[in-house]
Enzyme design. Structure first.
Site, PDB file in Angstrom:
ATOM      1  CB  SER A  72      -0.894   0.007   1.246  1.00 24.44           C
ATOM      2  OG  SER A  72      -1.506   1.264   1.430  1.00 24.44           O
ATOM      3  CE1 TYR A 105      -3.397  -2.223   5.434  1.00 23.59           C
ATOM      4  CE2 TYR A 105      -2.777  -0.060   4.581  1.00 23.59           C
ATOM      5  CZ  TYR A 105      -3.207  -1.363   4.367  1.00 23.59           C
ATOM      6  OH  TYR A 105      -3.429  -1.805   3.087  1.00 23.59           O
TER       7      TYR A 105
END
Length: 246
Positions: free
Chosen positions: A144, A157
């Site tokens: 990501s 995250y």
């Protein structure tokens, strides 16, 4: 069903929904036998029904990726049945708490690291011998842009994905003189359940569906793709040697 990946064995994690499901369907449609891994039995069964309806084949593996012994056992089972693994797609991941670092509970931090980072190390550890037995072993992990943007409140995250980037690039260096190629795919904003949880005010219809990712998955896991240790940025449409500043 095409024969582009005919005879190849592909393992996909997080295969019951979202990008993992789309990747599993695309690989099966291209001729690969898909080993679909997810926690949700119902989702796996629905996936299997769709794969079979299109003439493909799959093996269903209900498994929590935090079960390291289960991953080791899966590696043994794949060796016993196929003797190799041609494609590994490490897609499964969780968002965790979107909160200031000082407000995150230790158990929440540990859970994100366990699923997004440690489980992928265990996956590599279990599947590396099988990938090396393939004529063209391909490992692809979903990362990501959060890994390098370091945006406020996305700590667990972002840190887990930054760790994943380094993990996969390290593995790529360790296997660069073999037939194994290991890369990362950064899909950008996609219409998934995780994206909806992260951005509750966003209109999902403005985002591309998970199926938009599949051409890149097929390209990066194909036997002719020779680059390794790279990040493929789907939004930019190019392969990056490394991440730069935000």
């Amino acid at each position: 069903m095409s024969e582009l990946f005919k005879g190849r064995v592909a393992l996909v994690t997080g295969a019951s929904r979202g990008i993992g499901r789309a990747a599993a369907l695309a690989l099966a449609a291209a001729g690969a036998h898909v080993v679909a891994v997810a926690r949700t039995v119902g989702g796996l069964e629905e996936l299997d029904d769709e794969i079979q309806a299109k003439g493909g084949t799959a093996s269903l593996v209900p498994l929590d990726l935090k079960d390291g012994d289960g991953l080791d056992n899966l590696g043994f089972q794949l060796f016993e049945r196929y003797g190799r693994l041609d494609i590994l797609v490490g897609n499964a991941g969780i968002l965790g708490s979107v909160s200031p670092l000082g407000h995150i509970e230790p158990r929440d931090w540990d859970n994100v690291m366990a699923v997004n980072l440690t489980a992928n190390w265990r996956l590599i550890r279990a599947m590396d011998p099988l990938l090396r037995r393939s004529e063209a072993g391909r490992a692809l992990f979903v990362t990501s842009g959060a890994a390098w943007k370091a945006a406020a409140y996305w700590g667990p995250y972002a840190v887990s994905k930054a760790g994943l980037d380094t993990l996969v690039r390290t593995y790529a260096h360790e296997t660069e003189n073999t037939a194994v190629r290991a890369n990362l795919l950064s899909p950008g904003p996609i219409r998934t359940r995780m994206r909806a949880a992260a951005m509750p005010g966003e209109d999902p219809e403005t985002l591309p569906p998970p199926e938009a990712v599949t051409p890149a998955v097929l390209r990066l896991t194909g036997p002719d793709f020779g680059e390794t240790g790279k990040v493929f940025d789907l939004r930019e449409g190019r392969v990056l040697a490394f991440r730069g500043p935000a």
